[in-house]
Design a protein around this motif. Structure first.
Motif, short mmCIF file in Angstrom:
data_model
loop_
_atom_site.label_atom_id
_atom_site.label_comp_id
_atom_site.label_asym_id
_atom_site.label_seq_id
_atom_site.Cartn_x
_atom_site.Cartn_y
_atom_site.Cartn_z
N MET A 59 36.08 40.86 23.57
CA MET A 59 37.02 41.28 24.60
C MET A 59 36.80 40.43 25.85
SD MET A 59 39.49 43.38 25.44
CE MET A 59 39.40 44.56 24.09
N HIS A 60 37.89 39.84 26.34
CA HIS A 60 37.78 38.91 27.46
C HIS A 60 38.74 39.35 28.57
CE1 HIS A 60 38.00 34.46 29.03
NE2 HIS A 60 37.17 35.21 29.74
N VAL A 61 38.18 39.63 29.74
CA VAL A 61 38.96 39.99 30.92
C VAL A 61 38.89 38.82 31.90
CG1 VAL A 61 39.20 41.57 32.86
CG2 VAL A 61 38.50 42.44 30.61
N VAL A 62 40.04 38.37 32.36
CA VAL A 62 40.11 37.23 33.26
C VAL A 62 40.72 37.66 34.58
CG1 VAL A 62 41.22 34.99 33.67
CG2 VAL A 62 40.20 35.49 31.44
N VAL A 63 40.08 37.29 35.68
CA VAL A 63 40.57 37.54 37.03
C VAL A 63 40.88 36.20 37.66
CG1 VAL A 63 40.07 38.54 39.29
CG2 VAL A 63 39.17 39.63 37.22
N LEU A 64 42.13 36.01 38.05
CA LEU A 64 42.57 34.74 38.63
C LEU A 64 42.66 34.87 40.14
CD1 LEU A 64 45.46 33.94 36.11
CD2 LEU A 64 43.05 33.23 35.99
N GLY A 65 41.76 34.19 40.83
CA GLY A 65 41.73 34.25 42.28
C GLY A 65 40.57 35.08 42.78
N ALA A 66 39.84 34.54 43.75
CA ALA A 66 38.64 35.22 44.27
C ALA A 66 38.78 35.53 45.75
CB ALA A 66 37.40 34.36 44.02
N GLY A 67 39.97 35.98 46.14
CA GLY A 67 40.15 36.51 47.48
C GLY A 67 39.69 37.95 47.53
N LEU A 97 35.91 34.89 36.27
CA LEU A 97 36.56 34.82 37.58
C LEU A 97 36.90 33.36 37.85
CD1 LEU A 97 37.38 36.04 40.33
CD2 LEU A 97 35.00 35.72 41.08
N VAL A 98 38.18 33.09 38.10
CA VAL A 98 38.65 31.72 38.30
C VAL A 98 39.11 31.54 39.74
CG1 VAL A 98 40.27 29.93 37.55
CG2 VAL A 98 39.43 31.62 35.90
N ASP A 99 38.65 30.48 40.38
CA ASP A 99 39.14 30.14 41.72
C ASP A 99 38.98 28.65 41.92
OD1 ASP A 99 39.92 31.87 44.33
OD2 ASP A 99 38.95 30.00 44.94
N GLN A 100 39.85 28.08 42.75
CA GLN A 100 39.77 26.64 42.99
C GLN A 100 38.62 26.27 43.92
OE1 GLN A 100 43.39 25.23 44.76
NE2 GLN A 100 43.31 26.67 46.48
N SER A 101 38.03 27.27 44.58
CA SER A 101 36.89 27.04 45.45
C SER A 101 35.66 27.75 44.88
CB SER A 101 37.18 27.58 46.86
OG SER A 101 36.00 27.57 47.65
N VAL A 155 31.84 32.38 36.60
CA VAL A 155 32.68 31.80 37.64
C VAL A 155 33.16 30.43 37.16
CG1 VAL A 155 32.79 30.91 40.00
CG2 VAL A 155 31.53 33.03 39.51
N ARG A 156 34.46 30.26 37.13
CA ARG A 156 35.03 28.97 36.72
C ARG A 156 35.79 28.40 37.91
NH1 ARG A 156 37.77 27.51 30.92
NH2 ARG A 156 38.32 25.33 31.42
N VAL A 157 35.34 27.25 38.39
CA VAL A 157 35.97 26.61 39.53
C VAL A 157 37.05 25.65 39.02
CG1 VAL A 157 35.63 25.19 41.58
CG2 VAL A 157 33.87 26.83 40.89
N ALA A 158 38.29 26.06 39.20
CA ALA A 158 39.43 25.27 38.73
C ALA A 158 40.68 25.80 39.41
CB ALA A 158 39.57 25.35 37.21
N ARG A 159 41.68 24.98 39.44
CA ARG A 159 42.98 25.39 40.01
C ARG A 159 43.85 25.97 38.90
NH1 ARG A 159 44.16 20.89 41.46
NH2 ARG A 159 45.67 20.28 39.86
N VAL A 160 44.40 27.15 39.15
CA VAL A 160 45.33 27.76 38.19
C VAL A 160 46.68 27.06 38.33
CG1 VAL A 160 46.51 29.87 37.50
CG2 VAL A 160 44.13 29.98 38.29
N GLU A 161 47.19 26.56 37.21
CA GLU A 161 48.46 25.82 37.25
C GLU A 161 49.61 26.60 36.64
OE1 GLU A 161 47.58 22.00 35.51
OE2 GLU A 161 46.80 21.25 37.44
N THR A 179 47.75 33.40 28.22
CA THR A 179 47.05 32.13 28.37
C THR A 179 47.20 31.64 29.82
OG1 THR A 179 48.98 30.83 27.71
CG2 THR A 179 47.43 31.46 25.97
N VAL A 180 46.19 30.92 30.26
CA VAL A 180 46.17 30.37 31.62
C VAL A 180 45.90 28.88 31.52
CG1 VAL A 180 45.13 30.51 33.90
CG2 VAL A 180 45.20 32.54 32.45
N SER A 181 46.78 28.08 32.11
CA SER A 181 46.57 26.64 32.19
C SER A 181 45.84 26.33 33.49
CB SER A 181 47.90 25.89 32.14
OG SER A 181 48.57 26.13 30.92
N LEU A 182 44.76 25.58 33.38
CA LEU A 182 43.94 25.24 34.54
C LEU A 182 43.95 23.75 34.78
CD1 LEU A 182 40.84 27.47 33.66
CD2 LEU A 182 42.71 28.04 35.23
#
Length: 379
Positions: free
Chosen positions: A1-9, A31-35, A70-76, A84-87
């Protein structure tokens, strides 16, 4: 089971920390964020005057979370049907996801505004505003213009006025708002107190002033007026994140965008359980994260249960209920608690307490102490 949170504001980091407490170790959380850092956005304006505060209002994501990846990448792009999420570097799939990408500055297609104005969304923006202001102060008759009289614009104008005093310059600071009052979405007594605080700080407030365009030296206003500037800041509105095509999709009380995807915080246009449109703010993002954490937990428990003959779980709904509002205006502040509005030292102390409390809630105790120390040193 995989839960993904896009954005770390505010929404994304709060949600991630809540899910870490809720789920067993075999539920993967990303947790994905570009920073690599979380930015305490409601304190960003202060960096204009106090660049050293940048370290106090940034929190390393790896320090802020417990076991989430924590995955540092830009969500595209986000495909909610395929989950699915393209990074900018690879892609992700998820079982349950949450879009917490925040909002971007809206320029509304106004000619020249994007090219000539500086927004306030990042530390680099705050530093650029400071540089522009200090450069303007070296000019004869310096003029600084802030477009947009919401809370962000109010705070920027207040900081610029305070910076001008500290630099011993007679610069004029003008705040433009197209509606008839600053802070137009807030109660009337709060609006009046905010305007009074701005004027006490030396800010010229122009309401009913609609920006039409800008060039390298002036802002155009409806009615063919032009307002000369040496520095121009734009806080005139928000749009949805680029991965959502600039839209802020509407979600209802359960905050569900699709079957297994939620949208919350500034990334979404939220209509709560009572049909009320919810303002974009840090406090609403944090409260929405609590609702989504509960709903994600219910869906994950259902999906892991194995018996699909049962009905899907009933989801919790979010109802907007603000305890009050706070805004900094230079060295002053305005706070509303219920029907009561306070200013001065009491409001400043309250805002400091709220800021320190939030930093503590995301594990940044040292940052919270430094923030309080800085505020106490100024009062």
């Amino acid at each position: 089971m995989h839960v993904v949170v896009l954005g770390a504001g505010y929404a994304g980091l709060t949600l991630t920390r809540l899910l870490e407490r809720e789920f067993p170790a075999d539920v993967e959380i990303t947790l994905v964020d570009q920073s690599p850092d979380h930015l305490v956005q409601h304190e960003l304006h202060r960096v204009i005057r106090r660049p050293a505060l940048a370290s106090d209002i940034t929190v390393s994501l790896t320090d802020a979370v417990d076991r989430a990846t924590v995955r540092v990448a830009r969500v595209e792009d986000v495909d909610t049907d395929a989950r699915t999420v393209s990074l900018s570097s690879g892609s992700l799939t998820y079982d349950v996801g949450a879009i917490c990408l925040g909002a971007e500055t809206a320029f509304y297609g106004l000619e020249g505004v994007r090219e000539h104005a500086t927004p306030l969304k990042s530390l680099d923006d705050a530093k650029a505003i400071r540089t522009a202001a200090l450069g303007a102060f070296s000019q004869p008759d310096p003029r600084l213009v802030v477009g947009g009289g919401g809370l962000s614009g109010v705070q920027v104008a207040g900081e610029l006025a305070a910076l001008a005093r500290e630099e011993a310059t007679d610069a004029s600071i003008t705040l433009l708002e197209q509606y008839d009052t600053v802070a137009p979405t807030f109660p009337a007594n709060f609006q009046r107190a905010v305007r009074s605080a701005l004027e006490d700080q030396g800010v010229e407030v122009k309401t009913g002033a609609t920006v039409t365009d800008a060039d390298a030296s002036a802002v155009g206003l409806e009615g063919d007026d032009r307002l000369r500037y040496d520095a121009f800041v734009w806080t005139g509105g928000i749009r949805g994140p680029t991965p959502l095509s600039g839209d802020r999709p509407t979600v209802r009380g359960d905050l569900r965008l699709s079957d297994r995807t939620f949208a919350l915080g500034d990334a979404a246009s939220v209509v709560d359980a009572e049909g009320q449109a919810v303002p974009a703010s840090a406090q609403t993002a944090v409260r929405q994260a609590r609702t989504v954490a509960e709903n994600v937990s219910r869906l994950v428990a259902y999906d892991r249960g194995g018996d699909k003959d049962d009905f899907e779980p009933r989801l919790e709904t979010y109802t907007f209920d603000s305890p009050g509002w706070l805004v900094s205006v230079g060295d002053d502040a305005v706070a509303q608690l219920g029907p009561t509005v306070v200013t001065g030292r009491a409001a400043t102390a309250l805002k400091t307490t709220v800021g320190a409390g939030y930093l503590s809630s995301v594990g940044a105790i040292r940052n919270a102490v430094d923030l309080v120390g800085d505020e106490l040193g100024r009062t």
